[in-house]
Motif scaffolding. Structure first.
Motif, PDB file in Angstrom:
ATOM      1  N   THR A   9       0.836  -1.202   0.000  1.00 22.75           N
ATOM      2  CA  THR A   9       0.000   0.000   0.000  1.00 22.75           C
ATOM      3  C   THR A   9       0.869   1.250   0.000  1.00 22.75           C
ATOM      4  N   ILE A  11       0.047   5.374   0.640  1.00 19.35           N
ATOM      5  CA  ILE A  11      -0.951   6.386   0.991  1.00 19.35           C
ATOM      6  C   ILE A  11      -0.311   7.757   0.835  1.00 19.35           C
ATOM      7  N   HIS A  56      -2.865   2.087  -4.276  1.00 15.95           N
ATOM      8  CA  HIS A  56      -2.273   3.421  -4.162  1.00 15.95           C
ATOM      9  C   HIS A  56      -3.403   4.417  -3.884  1.00 15.95           C
ATOM     10  N   ILE A  57      -3.385   5.013  -2.702  1.00 15.68           N
ATOM     11  CA  ILE A  57      -4.494   5.857  -2.246  1.00 15.68           C
ATOM     12  C   ILE A  57      -4.027   7.301  -2.146  1.00 15.68           C
ATOM     13  N   ILE A  64      -2.939  12.879   7.783  1.00 12.28           N
ATOM     14  CA  ILE A  64      -2.669  11.521   8.267  1.00 12.28           C
ATOM     15  C   ILE A  64      -1.996  11.622   9.632  1.00 12.28           C
ATOM     16  N   ALA A 376      -6.823   8.675   8.935  1.00 15.38           N
ATOM     17  CA  ALA A 376      -6.909   9.791   7.989  1.00 15.38           C
ATOM     18  C   ALA A 376      -8.128  10.641   8.337  1.00 15.38           C
ATOM     19  N   HIS A 405     -10.589   7.275   6.935  1.00 21.63           N
ATOM     20  CA  HIS A 405      -9.945   5.977   6.744  1.00 21.63           C
ATOM     21  C   HIS A 405      -9.178   5.596   8.007  1.00 21.63           C
ATOM     22  N   TRP A 407      -6.415   2.354   9.256  1.00 20.53           N
ATOM     23  CA  TRP A 407      -5.677   1.109   9.037  1.00 20.53           C
ATOM     24  C   TRP A 407      -5.105   0.629  10.374  1.00 20.53           C
ATOM     25  N   ASP A 415     -13.110   2.546   5.400  1.00 15.33           N
ATOM     26  CA  ASP A 415     -12.851   2.974   4.024  1.00 15.33           C
ATOM     27  C   ASP A 415     -13.844   4.061   3.636  1.00 15.33           C
TER      28      ASP A 415
END
Length: 440
Positions: A9, A11, A56-57, A64, A376, A405, A407, A415
């Motif tokens: 990933t 971000i 890929h975000i 963040i 996020a 978001h 994680w 999400d």
């Protein structure tokens, strides 16, 4: 030319606030994650050259931060939210909460309550919580299912419940649970004696022995109310902190929750013993417990994290609200606007909590080699415009509703505001069913 490295990933965000180093704000940077670990933090333009990922975000209007750490809660009590409001602590406990728990709390109650709490916490950017409640094995199972991180409190209390018959039974069952999960990536454990007024000296001494042998934190309510201190003086001839000191419980493993009523020599003792404090401003206010001397604690170099307490006494699991209150109450009580600035409040809600739990090598800041526990926050909305200082905005403007978001260990659990591992409608329906049972 070297080919880009493939990772799980990437971000990208307009702002990244890693918490470590202090007061750092990175603009137009990316976090690179592989196998659940932060592999790199670098400018987005460089990340696109050095790394590639199918996931890929781009979060171009977001900030963040490390996942928030709720240093004290009772997750399952979310099902008791609003049951008995506007009451002082001991009346609330003795006449409402404990009788209700005796009648209704079982493994099913805890599973439904913890999942409801996990959903609320994830939607509010919390990635890790420190819990204290009955049936901790059920809490552990719920946490694993949701994907969150938690420090599971191995509760100990002198009176019987549907979970255990006496203090020794609580302790034996808790330690057996801890042995079931020696190295689980989502779980850690704390010994969790409820409070000095509900656990006797013999059991507290045993807890200290196990804490030393197993290297476990000790998580306990302490100096929450004047009544607690008066009771201790009348029964033991000592204030609660002095009693715990006499029993050998003070030290870097101690997480003392609330710590509202302290005198100067007690604050110095906490520092001398390198104790940790969990500050719960909303609960202290709602139960009229008082104002914790957070400014003095911090001035003495004591590690202070932030917790919500349970939803039955808050009544929200909202760490944004707790950050804001932490900063504002410190300013008001010190009569100094510069007291406890926003960056310090954010650290208290992230890294300080990780330090108290002994998890700071794993989580609490965005650092290479740590777990990708990430939140996020969407700054594109009306109430967050315009933004001169993203750290200030996080503490004084943003709310849990702005979290987009989340994680944990690099796994996406929220999400664009939608829960990934939990069914929100199902959780609401279960809560309604419990409300009907409790009202019957």
């Amino acid at each position: 030319m070297t080919s880009p490295v493939t990772v799980d990933t990437i971000i990208e965000a307009h702002w990244i606030i890693p918490v470590e180093p202090e007061k750092t704000v990175l603009i137009d940077h990316a976090i690179v994650i592989d196998d659940g670990i932060i592999k790199a933090i670098l400018p987005s333009s460089q990340a696109r050259i050095q790394f590639t990922s199918l996931n890929h975000i781009a979060l171009n209007r977001h900030v963040i931060i490390p996942g928030l750490i709720n240093l004290h809660t009772h997750a399952a009590m979310t099902l008791l939210r609003g049951l008995a409001d506007d009451l002082p602590l001991m009346e609330w406990l003795n006449h409402h909460i404990w009788p209700t728990e005796k009648q209704f709390v079982d493994a099913n109650f805890v599973m439904d309550g913890v999942k409801l709490a996990c959903a609320e916490m994830l939607k509010g950017g919390i990635t890790c919580f420190n819990d204290m409640y009955y049936f901790p094995e059920v809490t552990a199972k719920a946490v694993i299912e949701t994907g969150m991180r938690a420090a599971i409190g191995l509760i100990v209390i002198d009176f019987p419940s549907s979970y255990a018959s006496d203090a020794d039974d609580y302790l034996a069952k808790g330690l057996a649970l801890r042995d079931q999960y020696p190295q689980h990536p989502q779980l850690s454990f704390c010994l969790a004696p409820h409070a000095p007024y509900t656990v006797n000296d013999r059991v507290l001494a045993n807890i200290m022995t196990y804490a030393d042998q197993l290297d476990l934190p000790v998580h306990i309510h302490l100096h929450e109310t004047h009544d607690e201190i008066t009771h201790s003086l009348n029964t033991c001839g000592l204030r609660p902190l002095a009693r715990l000191h006499q029993l050998g419980l003070l030290g870097p493993k101690l997480i003392a929750v609330h710590m509202v009523h302290l005198i100067e020599k007690e604050i110095k003792l906490l520092k001398q013993q390198n104790c940790n404090v969990a500050h719960c401003p909303s609960s202290n206010l709602k139960l009229a417990s008082g104002f914790a001397p957070v400014t003095d604690l911090l001035a003495h170099g004591i590690n202070v994290g932030v917790g919500t307490d349970g939803a039955a006494s808050n009544n929200r699991l909202d760490m944004f609200e707790e950050m804001r209150l932490t900063a504002l109450l410190a300013k008001a009580s010190s009569h100094k606007a510069e007291t406890l600035p926003a960056h310090q409040a954010l650290r208290m809600a992230t890294l300080n909590g990780a330090i108290a739990l002994g998890l700071d090598k794993i989580t609490g800041s965005l650092s290479i080699g740590k777990a990708a526990d990430i939140t996020a926050v969407d700054f594109s909305g009306l109430t967050l415009s315009s933004c001169f200082d993203p750290v200030s905005h996080l503490v004084y403007v943003a709310g849990q509703e702005h979290v987009s978001h989340v994680w944990v260990n690099g796994k996406l659990l929220l999400d664009d505001g939608e829960l990934v591992t939990l069914n929100e409608k199902e959780l609401i329906n279960r809560a309604i069913q419990w409300q009907k049972r409790l009202n019957s």
